[in-house]
Design a protein around this motif. Structure first.
Motif, PDB file in Angstrom:
ATOM      1  N   PHE A  98       0.842  -1.203   0.000  1.00  0.00           N
ATOM      2  CA  PHE A  98       0.000   0.000   0.000  1.00  0.00           C
ATOM      3  C   PHE A  98       0.875   1.250   0.000  1.00  0.00           C
ATOM      4  CE2 PHE A  98      -2.248  -3.474   2.025  1.00  0.00           C
ATOM      5  CZ  PHE A  98      -3.467  -3.452   1.363  1.00  0.00           C
ATOM      6  N   PHE A  99       1.992   1.175   0.723  1.00  0.00           N
ATOM      7  CA  PHE A  99       2.943   2.285   0.737  1.00  0.00           C
ATOM      8  C   PHE A  99       3.496   2.544  -0.663  1.00  0.00           C
ATOM      9  CE2 PHE A  99       7.598   2.969   0.678  1.00  0.00           C
ATOM     10  CZ  PHE A  99       7.626   4.313   1.037  1.00  0.00           C
ATOM     11  N   LYS A 100       3.822   1.494  -1.407  1.00  0.00           N
ATOM     12  CA  LYS A 100       4.384   1.652  -2.748  1.00  0.00           C
ATOM     13  C   LYS A 100       3.373   2.319  -3.686  1.00  0.00           C
ATOM     14  CE  LYS A 100       7.884   0.729  -3.853  1.00  0.00           C
ATOM     15  NZ  LYS A 100       9.128   1.520  -3.759  1.00  0.00           N
ATOM     16  N   VAL A 101       2.100   1.949  -3.544  1.00  0.00           N
ATOM     17  CA  VAL A 101       1.067   2.584  -4.365  1.00  0.00           C
ATOM     18  C   VAL A 101       0.954   4.065  -4.013  1.00  0.00           C
ATOM     19  CG1 VAL A 101      -1.408   2.657  -4.863  1.00  0.00           C
ATOM     20  CG2 VAL A 101      -0.232   0.447  -4.690  1.00  0.00           C
ATOM     21  N   TYR A 102       0.937   4.358  -2.717  1.00  0.00           N
ATOM     22  CA  TYR A 102       0.816   5.759  -2.292  1.00  0.00           C
ATOM     23  C   TYR A 102       2.063   6.555  -2.668  1.00  0.00           C
ATOM     24  CZ  TYR A 102      -0.403   9.783   0.564  1.00  0.00           C
ATOM     25  OH  TYR A 102      -0.709  11.059   0.985  1.00  0.00           O
ATOM     26  N   GLU A 103       3.231   5.922  -2.538  1.00  0.00           N
ATOM     27  CA  GLU A 103       4.481   6.581  -2.912  1.00  0.00           C
ATOM     28  C   GLU A 103       4.469   6.947  -4.394  1.00  0.00           C
ATOM     29  OE1 GLU A 103       9.163   5.572  -2.208  1.00  0.00           O
ATOM     30  OE2 GLU A 103       7.986   4.127  -3.361  1.00  0.00           O
TER      31      GLU A 103
END
Length: 438
Positions: free
Chosen positions: A417-422
């Motif tokens: 989820f962090f990678k998508v938001y990043e």
């Protein structure tokens, strides 16, 4: 390959939702407005740590302790004697997050509408103070000026601007000749919107007081609190923790809502374990204070794992925020992450914010039941590094190793989820750079 496919599917599903929500002017104003308060939150959290040194005087002997422990005890004594003075920077920064947000959210929304941002912020702040901090014998209460009043600050910040916009759209303004200074024009045309805001918003507060006996922020707390049931079992405990985290996502300080029940339960059951230990038996009450510490490992939503991921992010904003928030996060203070990222009204990060505590609390429960770690039987000090709390609660180094493992698990859950938001943040930052260059 499978990991990349999963990330692609997650990106394809969540990114359009995040982008659409991110461009909605009201939610964008909430996000930007809370981000403006970030310096206050970060610095304030540091003073809270200073006022709560990581040592429990009841667990150590000052006579036989080493020099490091003696220094901590001296620090603790000083902090206890001067607690009010040491926490004043916290009270006036992080403790004012709701008040500041009432201004910044209205300021940002007014900017979206090309209105007078500063005056809109002042109107919102004035109404917020009337509702959340009415003067009593020359003093104003601070209870709802911080995170506990954030939900009301959001509502007032948005509604006050919409009311002012309605007045302007109706043309209820005085037209002055060009020779009149702009400051005079702004002054005169701000009085009617302020008056109407007070009549409507403060009027609603008066009605709430007349019918419920409390003001709006307290009424919100009273409505939410009865929804909490008995939690002295793993299912009830998970339900109440999840309820608190959902409130955080909506801009309500969920931890303060559930804290009285969960913390009281934790202390009571930890005391029962202490009695068992005193009687020469093994502690076997699992819903103890240590469980609550794990539920807020790194703060609500177990965000320490996210914080560590952000510290190495390709996004300049996420990287700087992650590094700033690491120390507070280790001590269980994560308002910088919640408001600065932000997680509030963030559909991408809201998912792991809810899931991670459920996973970690469940693992903690079964680890106790299976005898892998020792159930907590000591009351550890708050705002202490999570690994220190783990040791002081049980005097067992296995518990320390276990909580470090939970942080690693948090990182794994947050990672996709962090990678998508990043990726979304990098697009925004690249777009900003291109606009600046142009």
């Amino acid at each position: 390959m499978n990991s990349n496919t999963f990330l692609e599917k997650l990106d394809k599903t969540l990114s359009p939702i995040g982008a659409k929500i991110g461009e909605q002017r009201h939610l964008k104003s909430i996000s930007t407005g809370m981000m403006m308060t970030l310096p206050l939150i970060v610095i304030g959290s540091l003073f809270l740590i200073v006022a709560n040194p990581p040592v429990n005087p009841e667990l150590v002997d000052p006579v036989t302790s080493n020099i490091f422990i003696k220094l901590l005890l001296a620090w603790k004594n000083f902090a206890v004697e001067n607690y009010a003075a040491l926490t004043t920077p916290y009270d006036m920064t992080m403790g004012m997050a709701g008040l500041m947000s009432a201004f910044t959210i209205a300021y940002c929304l007014a900017g979206e509408y090309k209105m007078n941002s500063a005056m809109s912020g002042l109107i919102s702040t004035s109404v917020f103070l009337m509702i959340c901090a009415p003067s009593v014998e020359g003093s104003i209460p601070l209870s709802f000026l911080g995170a506990d009043g954030l939900f009301v600050a959001i509502i007032i910040g948005l509604l006050s601007v919409e009311i002012t916009r309605f007045v302007e759209n109706k043309g209820w303004q005085v037209k002055f000749p060009d020779s009149v200074p702009p400051a005079v024009t702004s002054f005169v045309n701000s009085m009617l919107p302020l008056l109407i805001n007070i009549i409507i918003l403060y009027g609603i507060n008066i009605i709430v007081i007349a019918t419920m006996g409390v003001n709006i922020p307290q009424a919100v707390m009273n409505i939410l609190s009865p929804a909490l049931s008995v939690v002295d079992n793993i299912w009830g405990f998970l339900a109440i923790i999840t309820f608190g985290n959902i409130l955080w996502i909506l801009g309500v300080n969920g931890t303060s809502i559930i804290f009285p029940i969960v913390f009281t339960l934790g202390i009571t059951n930890t005391g029962l374990n202490a009695n068992l230990m005193a009687a020469g038996q093994d502690p076997n009450v699992y819903m103890n204070l240590q469980m609550f510490r794990v539920a807020i490992l790194g703060g609500a939503g177990n965000t320490l794992g996210l914080c560590l991921l952000m510290a190495r992010s390709k996004s300049a904003h996420l990287k700087s925020l992650g590094r700033l928030a690491t120390v507070p996060g280790i001590c269980g203070i994560n308002e910088p992450i919640i408001f600065g990222t932000p997680i509030v009204f963030n559909p991408i990060l809201a998912i792991p914010f809810i899931i991670t505590p459920i996973v970690n609390v469940s693992l903690m429960y079964f680890a106790q039941v299976m005898g892998i770690i020792t159930p907590g039987y000591m009351i550890d000090p708050s705002f202490t590094p999570f690994f220190v709390q783990a040791y002081l609660s049980s005097m067992d180094f296995k518990n320390v190793i276990f909580v470090f493992a939970l942080v690693a698990i948090s990182m794994l859950i947050y990672y996709p989820f962090f990678k998508v938001y990043e990726k979304n943040m990098l697009k925004q930052e690249t777009g900003s750079d291109n606009q600046s260059a142009a």
